[in-house]
Design a protein around this motif. Structure first.
Motif, mmCIF file in Angstrom:
data_model
loop_
_atom_site.group_PDB
_atom_site.id
_atom_site.type_symbol
_atom_site.label_atom_id
_atom_site.label_comp_id
_atom_site.label_asym_id
_atom_site.label_seq_id
_atom_site.Cartn_x
_atom_site.Cartn_y
_atom_site.Cartn_z
ATOM 1 N N MET A 45 -3.600 15.284 -6.477
ATOM 2 C CA MET A 45 -4.056 13.947 -6.855
ATOM 3 C C MET A 45 -4.802 13.285 -5.695
ATOM 4 S SD MET A 45 -3.239 10.379 -6.452
ATOM 5 C CE MET A 45 -1.641 10.468 -5.724
ATOM 6 N N LEU A 46 -4.293 13.417 -4.477
ATOM 7 C CA LEU A 46 -4.949 12.810 -3.318
ATOM 8 C C LEU A 46 -6.311 13.448 -3.046
ATOM 9 C CD1 LEU A 46 -1.945 12.319 -0.857
ATOM 10 C CD2 LEU A 46 -3.152 10.568 -2.163
ATOM 11 N N ARG A 47 -6.429 14.758 -3.271
ATOM 12 C CA ARG A 47 -7.718 15.436 -3.060
ATOM 13 C C ARG A 47 -8.753 15.017 -4.097
ATOM 14 N NH1 ARG A 47 -4.569 19.977 -2.211
ATOM 15 N NH2 ARG A 47 -4.938 20.621 -4.347
ATOM 16 N N GLU A 48 -8.323 14.703 -5.307
ATOM 17 C CA GLU A 48 -9.253 14.407 -6.401
ATOM 18 C C GLU A 48 -9.663 12.939 -6.474
ATOM 19 O OE1 GLU A 48 -7.280 15.881 -9.851
ATOM 20 O OE2 GLU A 48 -7.503 17.970 -9.245
ATOM 21 N N LEU A 49 -9.198 12.101 -5.563
ATOM 22 C CA LEU A 49 -9.582 10.688 -5.586
ATOM 23 C C LEU A 49 -11.064 10.537 -5.309
ATOM 24 C CD1 LEU A 49 -6.626 9.036 -3.653
ATOM 25 C CD2 LEU A 49 -7.107 8.881 -6.094
ATOM 26 N N LYS A 50 -11.678 9.521 -5.921
ATOM 27 C CA LYS A 50 -13.101 9.248 -5.699
ATOM 28 C C LYS A 50 -13.333 7.743 -5.782
ATOM 29 C CE LYS A 50 -14.115 10.280 -10.545
ATOM 30 N NZ LYS A 50 -12.735 10.221 -10.945
ATOM 31 N N LYS A 51 -14.517 7.320 -5.390
ATOM 32 C CA LYS A 51 -14.857 5.902 -5.447
ATOM 33 C C LYS A 51 -14.734 5.387 -6.870
ATOM 34 C CE LYS A 51 -18.109 5.619 -1.621
ATOM 35 N NZ LYS A 51 -19.468 5.286 -1.221
ATOM 36 N N GLY A 52 -14.215 4.176 -7.007
ATOM 37 C CA GLY A 52 -14.076 3.563 -8.314
ATOM 38 C C GLY A 52 -12.729 3.803 -8.977
ATOM 39 N N ASP A 53 -11.933 4.741 -8.439
ATOM 40 C CA ASP A 53 -10.609 4.984 -9.011
ATOM 41 C C ASP A 53 -9.693 3.804 -8.724
ATOM 42 O OD1 ASP A 53 -11.373 7.439 -9.914
ATOM 43 O OD2 ASP A 53 -10.241 8.596 -8.431
ATOM 44 N N LYS A 54 -8.890 3.450 -9.692
ATOM 45 C CA LYS A 54 -7.897 2.392 -9.509
ATOM 46 C C LYS A 54 -6.609 3.055 -9.058
ATOM 47 C CE LYS A 54 -10.094 -0.604 -12.742
ATOM 48 N NZ LYS A 54 -9.981 -1.878 -13.349
ATOM 49 N N ILE A 55 -6.024 2.513 -7.981
ATOM 50 C CA ILE A 55 -4.854 3.138 -7.383
ATOM 51 C C ILE A 55 -3.765 2.108 -7.117
ATOM 52 C CG2 ILE A 55 -6.100 5.055 -6.336
ATOM 53 C CD1 ILE A 55 -5.069 2.598 -3.912
ATOM 54 N N VAL A 56 -2.570 2.614 -6.843
ATOM 55 C CA VAL A 56 -1.445 1.796 -6.413
ATOM 56 C C VAL A 56 -0.938 2.411 -5.117
ATOM 57 C CG1 VAL A 56 0.866 0.956 -6.984
ATOM 58 C CG2 VAL A 56 -0.820 1.275 -8.792
ATOM 59 N N THR A 57 -0.732 1.575 -4.099
ATOM 60 C CA THR A 57 -0.221 2.075 -2.823
ATOM 61 C C THR A 57 1.295 2.211 -2.892
ATOM 62 O OG1 THR A 57 0.070 -0.101 -1.853
ATOM 63 C CG2 THR A 57 -2.092 0.948 -1.567
ATOM 64 N N ILE A 58 1.869 2.806 -1.874
ATOM 65 C CA ILE A 58 3.323 2.964 -1.807
ATOM 66 C C ILE A 58 4.002 1.599 -1.789
ATOM 67 C CG2 ILE A 58 5.196 3.752 -0.313
ATOM 68 C CD1 ILE A 58 3.412 6.097 0.470
ATOM 69 N N GLY A 59 3.352 0.604 -1.197
ATOM 70 C CA GLY A 59 3.905 -0.741 -1.148
ATOM 71 C C GLY A 59 3.725 -1.531 -2.430
ATOM 72 N N GLY A 60 3.020 -0.973 -3.419
ATOM 73 C CA GLY A 60 2.850 -1.632 -4.704
ATOM 74 C C GLY A 60 1.563 -2.431 -4.835
ATOM 75 N N LEU A 61 0.658 -2.311 -3.875
ATOM 76 C CA LEU A 61 -0.607 -3.034 -3.918
ATOM 77 C C LEU A 61 -1.589 -2.302 -4.833
ATOM 78 C CD1 LEU A 61 -2.076 -5.445 -2.540
ATOM 79 C CD2 LEU A 61 -3.034 -3.772 -0.989
ATOM 80 N N HIS A 62 -2.161 -3.018 -5.794
ATOM 81 C CA HIS A 62 -3.132 -2.443 -6.728
ATOM 82 C C HIS A 62 -4.540 -2.731 -6.228
ATOM 83 C CE1 HIS A 62 -0.372 -1.742 -10.244
ATOM 84 N NE2 HIS A 62 0.390 -2.434 -9.418
ATOM 85 N N GLY A 63 -5.430 -1.761 -6.381
ATOM 86 C CA GLY A 63 -6.808 -1.964 -5.971
ATOM 87 C C GLY A 63 -7.710 -0.858 -6.465
ATOM 88 N N THR A 64 -9.002 -1.011 -6.150
ATOM 89 C CA THR A 64 -10.020 -0.042 -6.543
ATOM 90 C C THR A 64 -10.630 0.552 -5.284
ATOM 91 O OG1 THR A 64 -10.512 -1.380 -8.478
ATOM 92 C CG2 THR A 64 -12.129 0.281 -7.877
#
Length: 100
Positions: A45-64
C-alpha cells in the motif's frame, strides 16, 4: 534389559521434542504468518501511493497527498495547510467516495 532402556530413552526424547514442534507450528500459523502477511500488504500500500490519494495518518489526521518522495509525504489538510510526514506515518488510504 539394555535394549529396553535404550528404547525408552529415545521415546523420552521424542516425547519432549514433539510438543515443542507442535507449539512452534501453532505460533507460526497463528501469530508469525498473519503478521508477515499484514506487513507485506502495508508495504505494498505504501509503495502504491500517488499524488491525489486521500490518506489517514497513524495519528488520525486526514488529508490528500500533494507531494511524494521515497521517504517523505506532503499532505494537504485543508485549502491552506500542508503538512510533511514520513511515509511510514501513513496508516491507510481512503476511497475518495467514502470521505465526500
Amino acid at each position: 534389559m539394555f535394549q529396553y532402556a535404550a528404547a525408552q530413552g529415545s521415546n523420552g526424547i521424542i516425547g519432549i521434542i514433539v510438543p515443542f514442534v507442535i507449539m512452534f507450528a501453532v505460533f507460526y500459523f497463528l501469530l508469525i504468518r498473519p503478521q508477515q502477511k499484514k506487513q507485506k500488504n502495508r508495504n505494498s500500500m505504501l509503495r502504491e501511493l500517488k499524488k491525489g490519494d486521500k490518506i489517514v495518518t497513524i495519528g488520525g489526521l486526514h488529508g490528500t497527498i500533494v507531494e511524494l518522495t521515497d521517504d517523505i509525504v506532503v499532505i494537504r489538510v485543508n485549502d491552506v495547510t500542508k503538512m510533511t510526514f514520513d511515509r511510514s506515518a501513513i496508516s491507510h488510504s481512503v476511497a475518495s467516495s467514502a470521505t465526500e
